[in-house]
Design an enzyme around this catalytic site. Structure first.
Site, PDB file in Angstrom:
ATOM      1  N   ARG A 248       0.852  -1.181   0.000  1.00  0.00           N
ATOM      2  CA  ARG A 248       0.000   0.000   0.000  1.00  0.00           C
ATOM      3  C   ARG A 248       0.886   1.228   0.000  1.00  0.00           C
ATOM      4  O   ARG A 248       1.946   1.250   0.627  1.00  0.00           O
ATOM      5  CB  ARG A 248      -0.936   0.036   1.230  1.00  0.00           C
ATOM      6  CG  ARG A 248      -2.087  -0.943   1.190  1.00  0.00           C
ATOM      7  CD  ARG A 248      -3.100  -0.585   0.121  1.00  0.00           C
ATOM      8  NE  ARG A 248      -4.257  -1.470   0.106  1.00  0.00           N
ATOM      9  CZ  ARG A 248      -4.368  -2.576  -0.621  1.00  0.00           C
ATOM     10  NH1 ARG A 248      -3.348  -2.951  -1.370  1.00  0.00           N
ATOM     11  NH2 ARG A 248      -5.466  -3.304  -0.592  1.00  0.00           N
ATOM     12  N   GLU A 276      -4.157   7.110  -4.336  1.00  0.00           N
ATOM     13  CA  GLU A 276      -4.352   6.254  -5.497  1.00  0.00           C
ATOM     14  C   GLU A 276      -5.782   6.447  -6.007  1.00  0.00           C
ATOM     15  O   GLU A 276      -6.716   6.276  -5.228  1.00  0.00           O
ATOM     16  CB  GLU A 276      -4.132   4.798  -5.085  1.00  0.00           C
ATOM     17  CG  GLU A 276      -3.940   3.861  -6.240  1.00  0.00           C
ATOM     18  CD  GLU A 276      -3.537   2.469  -5.766  1.00  0.00           C
ATOM     19  OE1 GLU A 276      -2.411   2.302  -5.257  1.00  0.00           O
ATOM     20  OE2 GLU A 276      -4.373   1.575  -5.896  1.00  0.00           O
ATOM     21  N   HIS A 295      -1.853  -0.579 -10.041  1.00  0.00           N
ATOM     22  CA  HIS A 295      -2.364  -1.530  -9.040  1.00  0.00           C
ATOM     23  C   HIS A 295      -2.804  -2.837  -9.711  1.00  0.00           C
ATOM     24  O   HIS A 295      -3.962  -3.268  -9.581  1.00  0.00           O
ATOM     25  CB  HIS A 295      -3.539  -0.895  -8.268  1.00  0.00           C
ATOM     26  CG  HIS A 295      -3.726  -1.506  -6.903  1.00  0.00           C
ATOM     27  ND1 HIS A 295      -4.009  -0.756  -5.790  1.00  0.00           N
ATOM     28  CD2 HIS A 295      -3.667  -2.794  -6.477  1.00  0.00           C
ATOM     29  CE1 HIS A 295      -4.128  -1.558  -4.726  1.00  0.00           C
ATOM     30  NE2 HIS A 295      -3.922  -2.805  -5.126  1.00  0.00           N
TER      31      HIS A 295
END
Length: 337
Positions: A248, A276, A295
């Site tokens: 993360r 994000e 991602h």
């Protein structure tokens, strides 16, 4: 479980994921095991149709986009015994009321860890060959570098530091075993003997950063790990080092990282960022020493079916009266993603 042959099950997630998680063959297996309507997916538990289905449900099959299973939802589901989560983290899914009911929870987090570890292995191998940097140089200069440029390239004895023996971290360690790397691990819950069993040397975080050419982050995103890779710690990574983050974005002080990257001291492979998605003017998009992906390390495309299959396997165990293979325990949640 019900006394009937097949428990009553209900889907609760964003319907956009259903087809990927449960392609025809997997859905057919599920329908053989449970009474479930494959066309009905709950996105909002306050929907009257959802309330009717919830009242009958013994098994809830959840996924990305499932609302929080709070006290009101659980009260509306008096027959509920088990939640099978066809995704990774369950931190946002359940709270105290869930555990106080004594319900069983299983997650496909192990299945989701596999593609993340595969992405990480690929990134480590390519970073060790400086494939990202040399590709960029070839693209701009249109010429091969000379032998001197290759002096620091190669994976023989490359020092790799793994931050976090999470499911992903452990799988990465397993995948690294066939290679001639020197592998170190930082995890406050893993002792030296356990690290050795995983194929790594246990080190304090600062020492790991000082002695790693490539650092890969696999710790959970919890309050204690926010910005664990601070400005001071990023500065410990040797010149020319590579940071890989598939965990993360919040685990890294991104402003400090941008400073290191802009100066050219470090390189990075980033599948996650903070925030994000990134704002359009983020320097990370344009820095030549950053390999940025949207991602994608976790389960996508045909990999989703692995998580759906995990759920069906769990249901099969439950129908047979066996415990789940991938249970989630309340005590473990404090230190997991």
């Amino acid at each position: 479980m019900s006394h009937s042959a097949s428990p009553v099950a209900l889907f609760a997630m964003d319907p956009v994921h259903l087809g990927g998680l449960f392609p025809p063959a997997v859905m057919e297996r599920l329908r053989q095991l449970a009474e479930i309507d494959p066309e009905f997916v709950v996105r909002d538990f306050s929907d009257p149709a959802a309330a009717v289905a919830l009242a009958r449900a013994e098994v809830l099959i959840t996924g990305w986009g499932c609302p929080h299973l709070g006290a009101e939802v659980l009260e509306a589901a008096p027959r509920l015994r088990t939640v099978l989560h066809a995704a990774g983290s369950v931190r946002q899914l359940v709270g105290d009321p869930f555990w106080e009911r004594g319900l069983t929870l299983s997650s496909a987090v192990q299945a989701n860890a596999l593609p993340v570890a595969e992405y990480t292995l690929a990134a480590i191998l390519l970073a060790g060959k400086d494939a990202f940097g040399l590709r960029e140089r070839l693209r701009t200069e249109r010429a091969h570098p000379g032998p001197a440029e290759y002096a620091k390239v190669g994976n023989l004895g490359r020092r790799v530091g793994i931050v976090g023996a999470s499911r992903v971290g452990r799988r990465v360690l397993e995948l690294l075993r066939p290679f001639d790397f020197s592998v170190n691990l930082y995890d406050p819950y893993v002792d030296a003997a356990q690290a050795a069993d995983l194929g790594a040397v246990s080190l304090p975080l600062d020492e790991l950063l000082r002695t790693s050419d490539i650092v890969s982050v696999h710790a959970p995103d919890i309050p204690q790990t926010r910005h664990m890779l601070s400005r001071e710690r990023l500065a410990l990574i040797p010149d020319g080092g590579v940071l890989i983050n598939t965990s993360r974005g919040a685990l890294v002080d991104q402003n400090a990282l941008v400073g290191e990257l802009t100066g050219g001291r470090l390189s990075a492979v980033l599948d996650v960022t903070d925030p994000e998605p990134l704002p359009a003017d983020s320097p990370l998009f344009d820095l030549p020493n950053v390999f940025l992906t949207p991602h994608i390390a976790g389960s996508l495309g045909n990999e989703l079916a692995r998580m759906g299959t995990t759920v069906v396997d769990e249901l099969e165990r439950l129908v047979a009266g066996r415990p789940p293979a991938h249970p989630v325990h309340r005590a473990a949640l404090a230190n997991s993603a």
